[in-house]
Design a protein around this motif. Sequence first.
Motif, PDB file in Angstrom:
ATOM      1  N   ASP A 158       0.868  -1.182   0.000  1.00 16.72           N
ATOM      2  CA  ASP A 158       0.000   0.000   0.000  1.00 16.72           C
ATOM      3  C   ASP A 158       0.905   1.232   0.000  1.00 16.72           C
ATOM      4  OD1 ASP A 158      -1.950   1.872   0.253  1.00 16.72           O
ATOM      5  OD2 ASP A 158      -2.844   1.057   2.081  1.00 16.72           O
ATOM      6  N   LEU A 159       1.393   1.583  -1.192  1.00 10.63           N
ATOM      7  CA  LEU A 159       2.370   2.666  -1.285  1.00 10.63           C
ATOM      8  C   LEU A 159       1.810   4.030  -0.908  1.00 10.63           C
ATOM      9  CD1 LEU A 159       4.450   1.682  -4.438  1.00 10.63           C
ATOM     10  CD2 LEU A 159       4.906   1.213  -2.029  1.00 10.63           C
ATOM     11  N   PRO A 160       0.517   4.340  -1.150  1.00  7.43           N
ATOM     12  CA  PRO A 160       0.018   5.638  -0.668  1.00  7.43           C
ATOM     13  C   PRO A 160       0.231   5.830   0.839  1.00  7.43           C
ATOM     14  CG  PRO A 160      -1.506   4.763  -2.274  1.00  7.43           C
ATOM     15  CD  PRO A 160      -0.484   3.679  -2.009  1.00  7.43           C
ATOM     16  N   LYS A 161       0.045   4.762   1.614  1.00  7.83           N
ATOM     17  CA  LYS A 161       0.270   4.878   3.058  1.00  7.83           C
ATOM     18  C   LYS A 161       1.733   5.179   3.351  1.00  7.83           C
ATOM     19  CE  LYS A 161      -3.815   3.765   4.967  1.00  7.83           C
ATOM     20  NZ  LYS A 161      -4.649   3.670   3.758  1.00  7.83           N
ATOM     21  N   LEU A 162       2.622   4.650   2.525  1.00  9.72           N
ATOM     22  CA  LEU A 162       4.055   4.854   2.750  1.00  9.72           C
ATOM     23  C   LEU A 162       4.481   6.271   2.393  1.00  9.72           C
ATOM     24  CD1 LEU A 162       6.698   3.411   3.558  1.00  9.72           C
ATOM     25  CD2 LEU A 162       7.007   2.849   1.136  1.00  9.72           C
ATOM     26  N   LEU A 163       3.968   6.787   1.279  1.00  9.13           N
ATOM     27  CA  LEU A 163       4.390   8.121   0.856  1.00  9.13           C
ATOM     28  C   LEU A 163       3.764   9.225   1.693  1.00  9.13           C
ATOM     29  CD1 LEU A 163       5.803   6.730  -1.503  1.00  9.13           C
ATOM     30  CD2 LEU A 163       4.948   8.548  -2.983  1.00  9.13           C
ATOM     31  N   ALA A 164       2.569   8.984   2.249  1.00  9.52           N
ATOM     32  CA  ALA A 164       1.951   9.991   3.105  1.00  9.52           C
ATOM     33  C   ALA A 164       2.785  10.134   4.375  1.00  9.52           C
ATOM     34  CB  ALA A 164       0.519   9.589   3.462  1.00  9.52           C
ATOM     35  N   GLY A 165       3.289  11.323   4.614  1.00 12.87           N
ATOM     36  CA  GLY A 165       4.143  11.554   5.773  1.00 12.87           C
ATOM     37  C   GLY A 165       5.612  11.319   5.509  1.00 12.87           C
ATOM     38  N   SER A 166       6.001  11.088   4.253  1.00  9.82           N
ATOM     39  CA  SER A 166       7.416  10.858   3.942  1.00  9.82           C
ATOM     40  C   SER A 166       8.164  12.140   3.597  1.00  9.82           C
ATOM     41  CB  SER A 166       7.550   9.866   2.779  1.00  9.82           C
ATOM     42  OG  SER A 166       7.013  10.415   1.582  1.00  9.82           O
ATOM     43  N   PHE A 167       7.474  13.276   3.521  1.00  8.62           N
ATOM     44  CA  PHE A 167       8.089  14.589   3.322  1.00  8.62           C
ATOM     45  C   PHE A 167       8.985  14.659   2.085  1.00  8.62           C
ATOM     46  CE2 PHE A 167       6.561  14.832   7.580  1.00  8.62           C
ATOM     47  CZ  PHE A 167       6.284  16.174   7.810  1.00  8.62           C
ATOM     48  N   GLY A 168       8.564  13.981   1.031  1.00  6.23           N
ATOM     49  CA  GLY A 168       9.304  14.074  -0.219  1.00  6.23           C
ATOM     50  C   GLY A 168      10.646  13.385  -0.224  1.00  6.23           C
ATOM     51  N   THR A 169      10.895  12.506   0.726  1.00  5.67           N
ATOM     52  CA  THR A 169      12.195  11.849   0.810  1.00  5.67           C
ATOM     53  C   THR A 169      12.256  10.544   0.027  1.00  5.67           C
ATOM     54  OG1 THR A 169      11.566  10.674   2.843  1.00  5.67           O
ATOM     55  CG2 THR A 169      12.636  12.827   3.095  1.00  5.67           C
ATOM     56  N   LEU A 170      11.105  10.064  -0.470  1.00  5.02           N
ATOM     57  CA  LEU A 170      11.081   8.787  -1.184  1.00  5.02           C
ATOM     58  C   LEU A 170      10.804   8.945  -2.668  1.00  5.02           C
ATOM     59  CD1 LEU A 170       9.075   6.597   1.367  1.00  5.02           C
ATOM     60  CD2 LEU A 170      11.560   6.826   1.127  1.00  5.02           C
ATOM     61  N   ALA A 171       9.955   9.905  -3.026  1.00  3.04           N
ATOM     62  CA  ALA A 171       9.571  10.068  -4.430  1.00  3.04           C
ATOM     63  C   ALA A 171       9.001  11.465  -4.618  1.00  3.04           C
ATOM     64  CB  ALA A 171       8.549   9.008  -4.835  1.00  3.04           C
ATOM     65  N   VAL A 172       8.959  11.894  -5.872  1.00  4.91           N
ATOM     66  CA  VAL A 172       8.347  13.168  -6.245  1.00  4.91           C
ATOM     67  C   VAL A 172       6.961  12.859  -6.796  1.00  4.91           C
ATOM     68  CG1 VAL A 172       8.545  15.240  -7.645  1.00  4.91           C
ATOM     69  CG2 VAL A 172      10.609  14.100  -6.817  1.00  4.91           C
ATOM     70  N   MET A 173       5.927  13.147  -6.039  1.00  5.66           N
ATOM     71  CA  MET A 173       4.567  12.917  -6.532  1.00  5.66           C
ATOM     72  C   MET A 173       4.215  13.981  -7.565  1.00  5.66           C
ATOM     73  SD  MET A 173       2.367  11.710  -3.191  1.00  5.66           S
ATOM     74  CE  MET A 173       2.873  13.081  -2.139  1.00  5.66           C
ATOM     75  N   GLU A 394      16.592   3.136   0.656  1.00 10.72           N
ATOM     76  CA  GLU A 394      17.462   2.497  -0.329  1.00 10.72           C
ATOM     77  C   GLU A 394      16.660   2.014  -1.537  1.00 10.72           C
ATOM     78  OE1 GLU A 394      21.014   1.153  -1.981  1.00 10.72           O
ATOM     79  OE2 GLU A 394      20.734   2.330  -0.140  1.00 10.72           O
ATOM     80  N   GLY A 395      15.446   1.524  -1.278  1.00  8.25           N
ATOM     81  CA  GLY A 395      14.625   1.027  -2.362  1.00  8.25           C
ATOM     82  C   GLY A 395      14.128   2.125  -3.284  1.00  8.25           C
ATOM     83  N   PHE A 396      13.786   3.267  -2.726  1.00  8.31           N
ATOM     84  CA  PHE A 396      13.217   4.347  -3.522  1.00  8.31           C
ATOM     85  C   PHE A 396      14.262   5.359  -3.996  1.00  8.31           C
ATOM     86  CE2 PHE A 396       9.405   2.821  -1.461  1.00  8.31           C
ATOM     87  CZ  PHE A 396       8.398   3.059  -2.379  1.00  8.31           C
ATOM     88  N   ASP A 397      15.257   5.630  -3.175  1.00  9.06           N
ATOM     89  CA  ASP A 397      16.181   6.726  -3.466  1.00  9.06           C
ATOM     90  C   ASP A 397      17.583   6.354  -2.992  1.00  9.06           C
ATOM     91  OD1 ASP A 397      17.270   9.225  -4.057  1.00  9.06           O
ATOM     92  OD2 ASP A 397      16.531  10.151  -2.208  1.00  9.06           O
TER      93      ASP A 397
END
Length: 411
Positions: A158-173, A394-397
Amino acid sequence: MSDSWKPTDDAQVLEAVAWASAEEVPLEIVGQGSKRSFGRPLQCERDLDLSGLSGITLYEPGELVLSAKAGTALSEIRAALEDARQELAFEPPDLAPFFGRPAGAGTLGGTIAANLSGPRRINAGAARDHFLGFQAVSGRGERFKSGGRVMKNVTGYDLPKLLAGSFGTLAVMTDVTVKVLPAPEKQRTVLLFGLDDAAAVAALSAALGSPHEVSGAAHLPAAVAAGSSVDFVAGAGTAVTAIRLEGHGPSVEARCAALREALAAGGPAAAAQEELHSQRSRTLWREIAELAPFVVRPELAVWRISVAPSEGPKVAATLADLPEMLHYFDWGGGLLWLGTAAGGTAEEVRVRGAVATVGGHATLLRAPARVRLAVPVFQPLDAARAALSRRVKEGFDPRRILNPGRMVPEL
């Protein structure tokens, strides 16, 4: 001063991130800059300005779903929803004035990236609970998407749950899809006057445990209430406890009367009562959500402290001797907003020590850059969670190019 790129479509975002990844050039991801000072200060060679990615791309009121480019202003989204008598139920606050920016500067992508939710979180859930899907570019320079247009459209992680609250450190939405809901027809707020913190939280807990469907539960000590929109009702020097009910008109009226009767039946909550209707009620909850007591005190460092509601008053009492301490409660007492003179390490040790004794976490939401560099801004992770965070990064960035160090120095 860093150079700034301002892409206008997804392809340009992909090109910029792919180049930065290949060259190992750090990027600061920026929407309209309203929350740029939330988190650790960054020192990046280039900014990736997403304000050019703007506009609602899909809105189907009958399906309760909306998609928009990540840089779309929340004010634009609210206007579209109001026309259809709908809303973002998680009540995202506009924190731009709190951070010294013009009102209305927040974006949908930034709100989701910071997982910002307002007073209605106690019954509607957080921003991540309304986040259906996205399109994004990872730090590897690869485009990907996840989720869809319905809540159960999740396969695998459930990647939306992961990116919410990640402050742009994993991906650029680049594109965000959220669930929307009908706006309540009416709202009323029951006010109790003169309760101390412990009695107020007990009253809020009783209201939340009742069958009356409370959608907001906050307590403003006298020092905070004196500068709020309820000052004209409460009178100077009086604490205010606020309980909100929303829905269809007759239902709200009946539930409000029943709640007032139940609260007046005995105990400390049998204090003087009053009601706020319509616009006055909305004004109060907007002040609570958007940290109005601290907007007018920009010199204060501000902490967001999350604990069990019963423990909130204990934490506030423990920290009452901090210089210029100012506080209030939301989420039934489970969210303690605390302002104090920006003291740095000694203050951080006191706050985290008080939270550790009861269990919970604390985030330094606002402070000078020198303080945010010197102390952990977010709740420090234990060894297992820190290792998991490193593996996710590491997986995303893997080359650490997206908002490096925004949350913790090594990520």
